[in-house]
Structure formats: structure tokens, C-alpha cells
Write a protein that holds these residues in place. Structure first.
Motif, PDB file in Angstrom:
ATOM      1  N   GLN A  42     -76.413  45.454  35.982  1.00 21.72           N
ATOM      2  CA  GLN A  42     -76.759  44.278  36.781  1.00 21.72           C
ATOM      3  C   GLN A  42     -78.226  44.420  37.176  1.00 21.72           C
ATOM      4  O   GLN A  42     -78.665  45.482  37.594  1.00 21.72           O
ATOM      5  CB  GLN A  42     -75.892  44.171  38.025  1.00 21.72           C
ATOM      6  CG  GLN A  42     -76.206  42.945  38.850  1.00 21.72           C
ATOM      7  CD  GLN A  42     -75.309  42.826  40.072  1.00 21.72           C
ATOM      8  OE1 GLN A  42     -74.230  43.395  40.125  1.00 21.72           O
ATOM      9  NE2 GLN A  42     -75.773  42.076  41.047  1.00 21.72           N
ATOM     10  N   VAL A  43     -78.987  43.362  37.041  1.00 27.33           N
ATOM     11  CA  VAL A  43     -80.419  43.407  37.344  1.00 27.33           C
ATOM     12  C   VAL A  43     -80.631  43.140  38.835  1.00 27.33           C
ATOM     13  O   VAL A  43     -80.167  42.129  39.355  1.00 27.33           O
ATOM     14  CB  VAL A  43     -81.200  42.365  36.499  1.00 27.33           C
ATOM     15  CG1 VAL A  43     -82.680  42.389  36.842  1.00 27.33           C
ATOM     16  CG2 VAL A  43     -80.983  42.623  35.014  1.00 27.33           C
ATOM     17  N   PRO A  44     -81.326  44.053  39.514  1.00 21.15           N
ATOM     18  CA  PRO A  44     -81.584  43.838  40.939  1.00 21.15           C
ATOM     19  C   PRO A  44     -82.539  42.676  41.163  1.00 21.15           C
ATOM     20  O   PRO A  44     -83.356  42.357  40.301  1.00 21.15           O
ATOM     21  CB  PRO A  44     -82.240  45.137  41.403  1.00 21.15           C
ATOM     22  CG  PRO A  44     -82.405  46.006  40.223  1.00 21.15           C
ATOM     23  CD  PRO A  44     -81.878  45.302  39.029  1.00 21.15           C
ATOM     24  N   SER A  45     -82.438  42.071  42.325  1.00 20.16           N
ATOM     25  CA  SER A  45     -83.415  41.052  42.689  1.00 20.16           C
ATOM     26  C   SER A  45     -84.772  41.736  42.842  1.00 20.16           C
ATOM     27  O   SER A  45     -84.858  42.963  42.977  1.00 20.16           O
ATOM     28  CB  SER A  45     -83.023  40.390  44.018  1.00 20.16           C
ATOM     29  OG  SER A  45     -83.145  41.324  45.081  1.00 20.16           O
ATOM     30  N   LYS A  46     -85.815  40.962  42.831  1.00 20.23           N
ATOM     31  CA  LYS A  46     -87.168  41.509  43.007  1.00 20.23           C
ATOM     32  C   LYS A  46     -87.271  42.226  44.352  1.00 20.23           C
ATOM     33  O   LYS A  46     -87.857  43.299  44.454  1.00 20.23           O
ATOM     34  CB  LYS A  46     -88.186  40.369  42.902  1.00 20.23           C
ATOM     35  CG  LYS A  46     -89.610  40.815  42.941  1.00 20.23           C
ATOM     36  CD  LYS A  46     -89.987  41.548  41.677  1.00 20.23           C
ATOM     37  CE  LYS A  46     -91.478  41.779  41.661  1.00 20.23           C
ATOM     38  NZ  LYS A  46     -91.869  42.654  40.606  1.00 20.23           N
ATOM     39  N   GLU A 106     -75.274  46.511  50.310  1.00 17.47           N
ATOM     40  CA  GLU A 106     -73.825  46.661  50.311  1.00 17.47           C
ATOM     41  C   GLU A 106     -73.485  47.966  49.590  1.00 17.47           C
ATOM     42  O   GLU A 106     -74.222  48.404  48.699  1.00 17.47           O
ATOM     43  CB  GLU A 106     -73.162  45.483  49.599  1.00 17.47           C
ATOM     44  CG  GLU A 106     -73.337  44.163  50.300  1.00 17.47           C
ATOM     45  CD  GLU A 106     -72.574  44.087  51.614  1.00 17.47           C
ATOM     46  OE1 GLU A 106     -71.471  44.662  51.711  1.00 17.47           O
ATOM     47  OE2 GLU A 106     -73.092  43.453  52.551  1.00 17.47           O
ATOM     48  N   LYS A 107     -72.356  48.586  49.924  1.00 15.36           N
ATOM     49  CA  LYS A 107     -72.073  49.930  49.423  1.00 15.36           C
ATOM     50  C   LYS A 107     -71.931  50.044  47.904  1.00 15.36           C
ATOM     51  O   LYS A 107     -72.153  51.109  47.351  1.00 15.36           O
ATOM     52  CB  LYS A 107     -70.852  50.533  50.110  1.00 15.36           C
ATOM     53  CG  LYS A 107     -69.534  49.927  49.739  1.00 15.36           C
ATOM     54  CD  LYS A 107     -68.404  50.660  50.430  1.00 15.36           C
ATOM     55  CE  LYS A 107     -67.071  50.176  49.935  1.00 15.36           C
ATOM     56  NZ  LYS A 107     -65.977  50.967  50.492  1.00 15.36           N
ATOM     57  N   ASN A 108     -71.609  48.966  47.209  1.00 20.28           N
ATOM     58  CA  ASN A 108     -71.436  49.036  45.751  1.00 20.28           C
ATOM     59  C   ASN A 108     -72.655  48.549  44.970  1.00 20.28           C
ATOM     60  O   ASN A 108     -72.614  48.470  43.743  1.00 20.28           O
ATOM     61  CB  ASN A 108     -70.203  48.240  45.327  1.00 20.28           C
ATOM     62  CG  ASN A 108     -68.931  48.863  45.838  1.00 20.28           C
ATOM     63  OD1 ASN A 108     -68.803  50.085  45.889  1.00 20.28           O
ATOM     64  ND2 ASN A 108     -67.991  48.040  46.237  1.00 20.28           N
ATOM     65  N   THR A 109     -73.733  48.231  45.653  1.00 16.85           N
ATOM     66  CA  THR A 109     -74.903  47.644  45.004  1.00 16.85           C
ATOM     67  C   THR A 109     -75.504  48.561  43.941  1.00 16.85           C
ATOM     68  O   THR A 109     -75.731  48.132  42.805  1.00 16.85           O
ATOM     69  CB  THR A 109     -75.970  47.261  46.046  1.00 16.85           C
ATOM     70  OG1 THR A 109     -75.386  46.344  46.971  1.00 16.85           O
ATOM     71  CG2 THR A 109     -77.183  46.632  45.397  1.00 16.85           C
ATOM     72  N   ILE A 110     -75.765  49.801  44.275  1.00 18.03           N
ATOM     73  CA  ILE A 110     -76.374  50.730  43.310  1.00 18.03           C
ATOM     74  C   ILE A 110     -75.454  50.930  42.114  1.00 18.03           C
ATOM     75  O   ILE A 110     -75.910  50.959  40.968  1.00 18.03           O
ATOM     76  CB  ILE A 110     -76.744  52.071  43.978  1.00 18.03           C
ATOM     77  CG1 ILE A 110     -77.846  51.866  45.026  1.00 18.03           C
ATOM     78  CG2 ILE A 110     -77.158  53.113  42.939  1.00 18.03           C
ATOM     79  CD1 ILE A 110     -79.189  51.401  44.490  1.00 18.03           C
ATOM     80  N   ALA A 111     -74.153  51.037  42.360  1.00 22.33           N
ATOM     81  CA  ALA A 111     -73.193  51.179  41.251  1.00 22.33           C
ATOM     82  C   ALA A 111     -73.298  49.988  40.297  1.00 22.33           C
ATOM     83  O   ALA A 111     -73.266  50.165  39.072  1.00 22.33           O
ATOM     84  CB  ALA A 111     -71.775  51.326  41.793  1.00 22.33           C
ATOM     85  N   CYS A 112     -73.453  48.798  40.837  1.00 25.13           N
ATOM     86  CA  CYS A 112     -73.604  47.595  39.998  1.00 25.13           C
ATOM     87  C   CYS A 112     -74.893  47.658  39.182  1.00 25.13           C
ATOM     88  O   CYS A 112     -74.901  47.288  38.009  1.00 25.13           O
ATOM     89  CB  CYS A 112     -73.592  46.340  40.855  1.00 25.13           C
ATOM     90  SG  CYS A 112     -71.989  45.969  41.587  1.00 25.13           S
ATOM     91  N   TYR A 113     -75.963  48.121  39.806  1.00 28.93           N
ATOM     92  CA  TYR A 113     -77.239  48.224  39.094  1.00 28.93           C
ATOM     93  C   TYR A 113     -77.162  49.235  37.962  1.00 28.93           C
ATOM     94  O   TYR A 113     -77.808  49.065  36.926  1.00 28.93           O
ATOM     95  CB  TYR A 113     -78.375  48.590  40.046  1.00 28.93           C
ATOM     96  CG  TYR A 113     -78.681  47.532  41.080  1.00 28.93           C
ATOM     97  CD1 TYR A 113     -78.296  46.206  40.914  1.00 28.93           C
ATOM     98  CD2 TYR A 113     -79.357  47.855  42.229  1.00 28.93           C
ATOM     99  CE1 TYR A 113     -78.574  45.243  41.863  1.00 28.93           C
ATOM    100  CE2 TYR A 113     -79.657  46.889  43.199  1.00 28.93           C
ATOM    101  CZ  TYR A 113     -79.249  45.584  42.996  1.00 28.93           C
ATOM    102  OH  TYR A 113     -79.536  44.636  43.943  1.00 28.93           O
ATOM    103  N   LEU A 114     -76.367  50.277  38.145  1.00 28.63           N
ATOM    104  CA  LEU A 114     -76.198  51.277  37.091  1.00 28.63           C
ATOM    105  C   LEU A 114     -75.332  50.753  35.941  1.00 28.63           C
ATOM    106  O   LEU A 114     -75.347  51.310  34.851  1.00 28.63           O
ATOM    107  CB  LEU A 114     -75.604  52.562  37.662  1.00 28.63           C
ATOM    108  CG  LEU A 114     -76.529  53.315  38.618  1.00 28.63           C
ATOM    109  CD1 LEU A 114     -75.784  54.464  39.276  1.00 28.63           C
ATOM    110  CD2 LEU A 114     -77.771  53.811  37.906  1.00 28.63           C
ATOM    111  N   LYS A 115     -74.616  49.672  36.193  1.00 28.76           N
ATOM    112  CA  LYS A 115     -73.794  49.035  35.154  1.00 28.76           C
ATOM    113  C   LYS A 115     -74.514  47.841  34.546  1.00 28.76           C
ATOM    114  O   LYS A 115     -73.885  46.908  34.070  1.00 28.76           O
ATOM    115  CB  LYS A 115     -72.453  48.594  35.742  1.00 28.76           C
ATOM    116  CG  LYS A 115     -71.571  49.737  36.153  1.00 28.76           C
ATOM    117  CD  LYS A 115     -70.282  49.236  36.747  1.00 28.76           C
ATOM    118  CE  LYS A 115     -69.431  50.392  37.227  1.00 28.76           C
ATOM    119  NZ  LYS A 115     -68.228  49.927  37.901  1.00 28.76           N
TER     120      LYS A 115
END
Length: 82
Positions: free
Chosen positions: A56-60, A45-54
């Protein structure tokens, strides 16, 4: 994020082999790409990387996709000489 939580986050990512925030930042810098564009290019989704930079831990699964890109050379650099 307070220092203790950052340490817990970093330790968890290390134990689970999840990409770090710095690795994601390095990827953005390396490919000179915007967060939204990187998300879309990876099939997220387009905001996924932004969330990870804030923090949020990505799934495996998503972490593995990001790590694969980090470990793959996607271009053939050949300097041009005059």
C-alpha cells in the motif's frame, strides 16, 4: 505483486518522493521495533506500517513523517570501553 507492477510502484514512489518498502524495512531493522509499535509511535493507526509493507502506498504526509525519522538520528551512540 508481479514484477511489472513492482516496477510501476517503485517508479511512482521515486517520482513522488514516497518512501520505499525497503526504507520502511530498514527503519524497522534499525530501531529493532515491531510494525505495530512503529505505527503507534509515529501517530498512525496500529496496522498502517503493516499495510505499507504489503505494497500500500503511503500518503505524502505519512511518507514525509517516515522519511523524517529515517533521516534523524534519535540516539547518541557512545561505545563503552573497559
Amino acid at each position: 505483486m508481479d514484477l511489472q507492477m513492482k516496477e510501476v510502484d517503485e517508479q511512482y514512489r521515486k517520482e513522488e518522493n514516497i518512501v520505499s518498502i525497503n526504507e520502511i524495512k530498514n527503519l524497522i531493522t534499525l530501531y529493532d521495533i515491531k510494525k505495530e509499535s512503529l505505527s503507534i509511535a509515529l501517530g498512525f493507526e496500529k496496522n498502517t506500517i503493516a499495510c505499507y509493507l504489503k505494497e500500500q502506498v503511503p500518503s505524502k504526509k505519512y511518507s514525509n513523517i517516515i522519511r523524517k525519522l529515517l533521516n534523524t538520528i534519535l540516539f547518541d551512540y557512545k561505545p563503552k570501553f573497559k
